[in-house]
Each structure stands twice: as structure tokens, then as C-alpha cells.
Design a protein around this motif. Structure first.
Motif, PDB file in Angstrom:
ATOM      1  N   PHE A  97     -62.725  35.658  43.960  1.00  0.00           N
ATOM      2  CA  PHE A  97     -63.308  35.005  45.198  1.00  0.00           C
ATOM      3  C   PHE A  97     -61.924  35.071  46.141  1.00  0.00           C
ATOM      4  CE2 PHE A  97     -63.401  31.035  47.817  1.00  0.00           C
ATOM      5  CZ  PHE A  97     -64.355  31.454  48.613  1.00  0.00           C
ATOM      6  N   CYS A  98     -62.168  35.386  47.311  1.00  0.00           N
ATOM      7  CA  CYS A  98     -61.129  35.374  48.439  1.00  0.00           C
ATOM      8  C   CYS A  98     -61.771  34.712  49.499  1.00  0.00           C
ATOM      9  CB  CYS A  98     -60.962  36.988  48.893  1.00  0.00           C
ATOM     10  SG  CYS A  98     -60.637  38.183  47.456  1.00  0.00           S
ATOM     11  N   PRO A  99     -61.170  33.576  50.027  1.00  0.00           N
ATOM     12  CA  PRO A  99     -61.396  32.587  50.837  1.00  0.00           C
ATOM     13  C   PRO A  99     -61.849  33.135  52.013  1.00  0.00           C
ATOM     14  CG  PRO A  99     -59.841  31.480  49.414  1.00  0.00           C
ATOM     15  CD  PRO A  99     -59.795  32.946  49.083  1.00  0.00           C
ATOM     16  N   ALA A 100     -60.990  34.219  52.718  1.00  0.00           N
ATOM     17  CA  ALA A 100     -61.034  34.706  53.649  1.00  0.00           C
ATOM     18  C   ALA A 100     -62.218  35.725  53.956  1.00  0.00           C
ATOM     19  CB  ALA A 100     -59.912  35.303  54.270  1.00  0.00           C
ATOM     20  N   LYS A 101     -62.581  36.372  52.909  1.00  0.00           N
ATOM     21  CA  LYS A 101     -63.533  37.317  52.904  1.00  0.00           C
ATOM     22  C   LYS A 101     -64.781  37.006  52.322  1.00  0.00           C
ATOM     23  CE  LYS A 101     -60.227  41.016  53.484  1.00  0.00           C
ATOM     24  NZ  LYS A 101     -59.559  42.209  53.348  1.00  0.00           N
ATOM     25  N   GLY A 102     -64.792  36.627  50.946  1.00  0.00           N
ATOM     26  CA  GLY A 102     -65.968  36.278  50.399  1.00  0.00           C
ATOM     27  C   GLY A 102     -65.690  36.386  48.785  1.00  0.00           C
ATOM     28  N   GLY A 103     -66.796  36.719  47.677  1.00  0.00           N
ATOM     29  CA  GLY A 103     -66.637  36.942  46.400  1.00  0.00           C
ATOM     30  C   GLY A 103     -67.503  37.934  45.950  1.00  0.00           C
ATOM     31  N   GLY A 104     -67.148  38.424  44.851  1.00  0.00           N
ATOM     32  CA  GLY A 104     -67.936  39.589  44.151  1.00  0.00           C
ATOM     33  C   GLY A 104     -67.361  39.766  42.657  1.00  0.00           C
ATOM     34  N   TRP A 105     -67.185  41.192  42.399  1.00  0.00           N
ATOM     35  CA  TRP A 105     -66.661  41.780  41.237  1.00  0.00           C
ATOM     36  C   TRP A 105     -65.683  42.845  41.787  1.00  0.00           C
ATOM     37  CZ3 TRP A 105     -67.883  39.975  36.222  1.00  0.00           C
ATOM     38  CH2 TRP A 105     -69.076  38.978  36.147  1.00  0.00           C
ATOM     39  N   THR A 106     -64.639  42.845  41.155  1.00  0.00           N
ATOM     40  CA  THR A 106     -63.565  43.901  41.473  1.00  0.00           C
ATOM     41  C   THR A 106     -62.850  44.479  40.119  1.00  0.00           C
ATOM     42  OG1 THR A 106     -61.954  44.598  42.904  1.00  0.00           O
ATOM     43  CG2 THR A 106     -61.513  42.782  41.943  1.00  0.00           C
ATOM     44  N   ASP A 107     -62.299  45.594  40.287  1.00  0.00           N
ATOM     45  CA  ASP A 107     -61.444  46.416  39.153  1.00  0.00           C
ATOM     46  C   ASP A 107     -60.328  45.270  38.826  1.00  0.00           C
ATOM     47  OD1 ASP A 107     -59.792  47.617  37.393  1.00  0.00           O
ATOM     48  OD2 ASP A 107     -60.956  49.667  38.190  1.00  0.00           O
ATOM     49  N   GLN A 108     -60.012  44.909  37.596  1.00  0.00           N
ATOM     50  CA  GLN A 108     -59.157  44.219  37.051  1.00  0.00           C
ATOM     51  C   GLN A 108     -57.717  44.714  37.343  1.00  0.00           C
ATOM     52  OE1 GLN A 108     -59.671  43.023  33.103  1.00  0.00           O
ATOM     53  NE2 GLN A 108     -57.762  42.234  32.811  1.00  0.00           N
ATOM     54  N   HIS A 109     -57.468  46.143  37.215  1.00  0.00           N
ATOM     55  CA  HIS A 109     -56.438  46.799  37.433  1.00  0.00           C
ATOM     56  C   HIS A 109     -55.600  46.588  38.860  1.00  0.00           C
ATOM     57  CE1 HIS A 109     -58.107  49.043  34.132  1.00  0.00           C
ATOM     58  NE2 HIS A 109     -56.871  49.199  33.647  1.00  0.00           N
ATOM     59  N   ILE A 110     -56.357  46.331  39.867  1.00  0.00           N
ATOM     60  CA  ILE A 110     -55.995  46.055  41.112  1.00  0.00           C
ATOM     61  C   ILE A 110     -55.151  44.735  41.306  1.00  0.00           C
ATOM     62  CG2 ILE A 110     -58.072  45.193  42.523  1.00  0.00           C
ATOM     63  CD1 ILE A 110     -56.793  46.486  45.005  1.00  0.00           C
ATOM     64  N   LEU A 111     -55.649  43.515  40.505  1.00  0.00           N
ATOM     65  CA  LEU A 111     -55.358  42.315  40.447  1.00  0.00           C
ATOM     66  C   LEU A 111     -54.308  42.160  39.491  1.00  0.00           C
ATOM     67  CD1 LEU A 111     -58.639  40.687  40.425  1.00  0.00           C
ATOM     68  CD2 LEU A 111     -57.317  40.692  42.327  1.00  0.00           C
TER      69      LEU A 111
END
Length: 114
Positions: A97-111
Motif C-alpha cells: 500500500f502506497c498512500p500517494a498512489k494506492g495498493g495492490g500486489w508487487t514483486d517482493q524483490h523491488i521491496l
């Protein structure tokens, strides 16, 4: 066609008890207690051509919602029960969840490197 009163009572009772049965049989989520997550700020420049840079609406159709970019502040669910992995085992998505953009699912590697 007229229906008799006993038939109406039977159908009404069946509907009520059927609804109660379904409500009682609903499974509770596998997690309990507080949601454990961590705050991350994306540190690296991202490449829009890579799927790892995108946040998807869900894990069924991979509809792109928005792209993660350097400087984005997000919160990610870190517990193992929140991870989704494709059948081949090479692609792992986590809720974000990114407060400025929204939420969803993303690749764990970028985080991981954020």
C-alpha cells in the motif's frame, strides 16, 4: 398456481436455516492479531518495461495499477502467509500500500532492496 401455507413455511425455514448454515461454515482468515508489515521507501530507479516495477490489482489477471518509482513510500505485508507465488516458484508477489498512489500486489524483490 397457489402454494399452500405449510409449503411457504417450509421454504421460508429452509431459506433461514440455509443462510445460517452458510454463515457458520465461513472460514476465518489464516491470520489473527495485528497486521505485521514494514515501511519502505523505494531507493532505486525502476524500469517500466520490467514487471517487477509495477503494482498489480490482483494475482489473477495482473492488471497494472501503477508503477513504483524512486522515492515512493509504501507499506508492505511481510509475513509468509501474505506471499503469493506462481506455480513455477520464480515470481513472488506481496501486498503493498502506497498512500500517494494506492495498493495492490508487487514483486517482493523491488521491496527487498528498498
Amino acid at each position: 398456481m397457489k402454494t399452500s401455507l405449510p409449503l411457504k413455511i417450509f421454504l421460508g425455514a429452509a431459506l433461514v436455516f440455509g443462510g445460517l448454515y452458510v454463515a457458520m461454515k465461513k472460514q476465518t482468515p489464516p491470520w489473527t492479531g495485528p497486521f505485521i508489515g514494514k515501511r519502505v521507501v523505494i531507493q532505486k530507479e525502476t524500469d517500466p518495461s520490467l514487471s517487477t516495477s509495477w503494482v498489480f490489482a490482483d494475482v489473477d489477471d495482473f492488471k497494472k495499477m501503477f508503477m513504483l518509482q524512486k522515492g515512493d513510500e509504501c507499506f508492505v505485508m511481510t509475513e509468509p502467509e501474505w506471499r503469493w507465488q506462481d506455480a513455477k516458484g520464480g515470481f513472488t508477489l506481496v501486498p503493498v500500500f502506497c498512500p500517494a498512489k494506492g495498493g495492490g500486489w508487487t514483486d517482493q524483490h523491488i521491496l527487498d532492496g528498498a
